[in-house]
Design an enzyme around this catalytic site. Structure first.
Site, PDB file in Angstrom:
ATOM      1  N   CYS A   4      52.380  97.686  59.191  1.00 49.19           N
ATOM      2  CA  CYS A   4      51.436  99.445  59.457  1.00 49.19           C
ATOM      3  C   CYS A   4      52.589 100.562  59.768  1.00 49.19           C
ATOM      4  O   CYS A   4      53.287 100.860  58.811  1.00 49.19           O
ATOM      5  CB  CYS A   4      51.970  99.126  61.157  1.00 49.19           C
ATOM      6  SG  CYS A   4      51.593 100.974  62.130  1.00 49.19           S
ATOM      7  N   CYS A   7      53.944 102.935  61.646  1.00 46.77           N
ATOM      8  CA  CYS A   7      55.511 101.859  61.760  1.00 46.77           C
ATOM      9  C   CYS A   7      56.218 101.938  60.241  1.00 46.77           C
ATOM     10  O   CYS A   7      57.640 102.621  61.214  1.00 46.77           O
ATOM     11  CB  CYS A   7      55.443 100.523  62.555  1.00 46.77           C
ATOM     12  SG  CYS A   7      54.893 100.379  63.551  1.00 46.77           S
ATOM     13  N   THR A  94      41.902 105.548  61.613  1.00 45.91           N
ATOM     14  CA  THR A  94      41.882 104.939  60.620  1.00 45.91           C
ATOM     15  C   THR A  94      43.497 104.705  60.724  1.00 45.91           C
ATOM     16  O   THR A  94      42.938 103.608  59.099  1.00 45.91           O
ATOM     17  CB  THR A  94      41.513 106.263  58.991  1.00 45.91           C
ATOM     18  OG1 THR A  94      42.621 106.959  59.127  1.00 45.91           O
ATOM     19  CG2 THR A  94      40.293 106.525  58.739  1.00 45.91           C
ATOM     20  N   HIS A  99      47.944 107.426  68.136  1.00 49.57           N
ATOM     21  CA  HIS A  99      48.473 108.364  68.048  1.00 49.57           C
ATOM     22  C   HIS A  99      47.481 109.273  68.570  1.00 49.57           C
ATOM     23  O   HIS A  99      46.342 109.359  68.181  1.00 49.57           O
ATOM     24  CB  HIS A  99      48.516 108.904  65.881  1.00 49.57           C
ATOM     25  CG  HIS A  99      47.268 108.506  65.187  1.00 49.57           C
ATOM     26  ND1 HIS A  99      46.604 107.260  65.063  1.00 49.57           N
ATOM     27  CD2 HIS A  99      46.040 109.063  64.299  1.00 49.57           C
ATOM     28  CE1 HIS A  99      45.677 107.100  64.572  1.00 49.57           C
ATOM     29  NE2 HIS A  99      45.091 108.438  64.529  1.00 49.57           N
ATOM     30  N   HIS A 101      46.766 113.462  67.635  1.00 48.91           N
ATOM     31  CA  HIS A 101      46.660 114.791  67.162  1.00 48.91           C
ATOM     32  C   HIS A 101      47.113 115.993  67.358  1.00 48.91           C
ATOM     33  O   HIS A 101      46.034 116.201  68.742  1.00 48.91           O
ATOM     34  CB  HIS A 101      45.162 114.265  66.307  1.00 48.91           C
ATOM     35  CG  HIS A 101      44.581 113.425  65.476  1.00 48.91           C
ATOM     36  ND1 HIS A 101      45.417 113.534  63.600  1.00 48.91           N
ATOM     37  CD2 HIS A 101      43.750 111.755  65.297  1.00 48.91           C
ATOM     38  CE1 HIS A 101      44.359 112.494  63.500  1.00 48.91           C
ATOM     39  NE2 HIS A 101      44.160 111.712  64.520  1.00 48.91           N
TER      40      HIS A 101
HETATM   41  P1  5GP Z   1      43.177 108.804  62.859  1.00 51.35           P
HETATM   42  O1  5GP Z   1      42.208 108.916  61.724  1.00 51.35           O
HETATM   43  O2  5GP Z   1      43.318 107.399  62.308  1.00 51.35           O
HETATM   44  O3  5GP Z   1      42.446 109.239  63.883  1.00 51.35           O
HETATM   45  O4  5GP Z   1      44.144 109.692  62.067  1.00 51.35           O
HETATM   46  C1  5GP Z   1      45.294 109.164  60.585  1.00 51.35           C
HETATM   47  C2  5GP Z   1      45.652 110.476  60.471  1.00 51.35           C
HETATM   48  O5  5GP Z   1      46.828 109.831  59.563  1.00 51.35           O
HETATM   49  C3  5GP Z   1      44.244 111.259  59.512  1.00 51.35           C
HETATM   50  O6  5GP Z   1      44.247 112.419  59.720  1.00 51.35           O
HETATM   51  C4  5GP Z   1      45.578 111.263  57.718  1.00 51.35           C
HETATM   52  O7  5GP Z   1      45.842 112.351  57.684  1.00 51.35           O
HETATM   53  C5  5GP Z   1      46.615 110.577  58.850  1.00 51.35           C
HETATM   54  N1  5GP Z   1      48.003 110.529  57.473  1.00 51.35           N
HETATM   55  C6  5GP Z   1      46.647 109.155  56.883  1.00 51.35           C
HETATM   56  N2  5GP Z   1      48.192 108.817  55.935  1.00 51.35           N
HETATM   57  C7  5GP Z   1      49.879 109.584  56.171  1.00 51.35           C
HETATM   58  C8  5GP Z   1      50.452 109.710  56.025  1.00 51.35           C
HETATM   59  O8  5GP Z   1      51.072 108.646  55.272  1.00 51.35           O
HETATM   60  N3  5GP Z   1      51.221 110.533  55.911  1.00 51.35           N
HETATM   61  C9  5GP Z   1      51.122 111.341  56.924  1.00 51.35           C
HETATM   62  N4  5GP Z   1      52.061 112.278  57.351  1.00 51.35           N
HETATM   63  N5  5GP Z   1      50.087 111.240  57.951  1.00 51.35           N
HETATM   64  C10 5GP Z   1      49.074 110.358  56.792  1.00 51.35           C
HETATM   65 ZN    ZN Z   2      52.706  99.982  63.818  1.00 51.38          ZN
END
Ligand code: 5GP
Ligand code: ZN
Length: 112
Positions: A4, A7, A94, A99, A101
């Site tokens: 993950c 994680c 993704t 999480h 935001h």
């Molecule tokens: P989701 O699309 O799942 O709601 O948000 C995942 C978020 O994680 C995205 O906004 C993406 O930019 C962020 N993200 C993906 N990989 C990484 C990473 O390796 N480091 C950080 N700091 N953010 C990440």
């Molecule tokens: Zn996790």
């Protein structure tokens, strides 16, 4: 959860720009910010998404919202911010570790 991404970020195996940390949660800047302030707050205990929140584990969600409110005051964006959690691929999730935001620093439009 060794495969993950979040994680591994919490464990320090993948670098991140830390905003806040305590025993229950970790906050770090989003790698692709969508606003001048854009960071993610995650529970340290792995949960895949908001769909896995139960009466038994929900306390961490309240804690995260209290942390966000404190960070908003301390970091100076309490006048306007958005908290978003995407749940499931249809909603654009993704990374499958719960999480939140936190977005601020510009006028945020409506979304659908
Ligand atoms: P989701 O699309 O799942 O709601 O948000 C995942 C978020 O994680 C995205 O906004 C993406 O930019 C962020 N993200 C993906 N990989 C990484 C990473 O390796 N480091 C950080 N700091 N953010 C990440
Ligand atoms: Zn996790």
């Amino acid at each position: 959860m060794e495969d993950c991404l979040f994680c591994n970020i919490i464990a320090g195996k993948i670098p991140s720009e830390k905003v806040y940390e305590d025993d229950l949660c970790y906050a770090f800047r989003d790698i692709s910010p969508l606003a001048p302030t854009h960071f993610l707050v995650v529970p340290k205990a792995h949960l895949a998404s908001a769909a896995e929140v139960t009466e038994e584990n929900a306390a961490v969600v309240g804690h995260i919202f209290a942390v966000i409110a404190k960070l908003a005051k301390d970091m100076g964006f309490a006048d306007g911010f958005r908290v978003v959690t995407n749940c499931g691929e249809l909603a654009g999730q993704t990374v499958h570790h719960l999480h939140f935001h936190v977005l601020s620093g510009r006028q945020l439009g409506s979304f659908n």
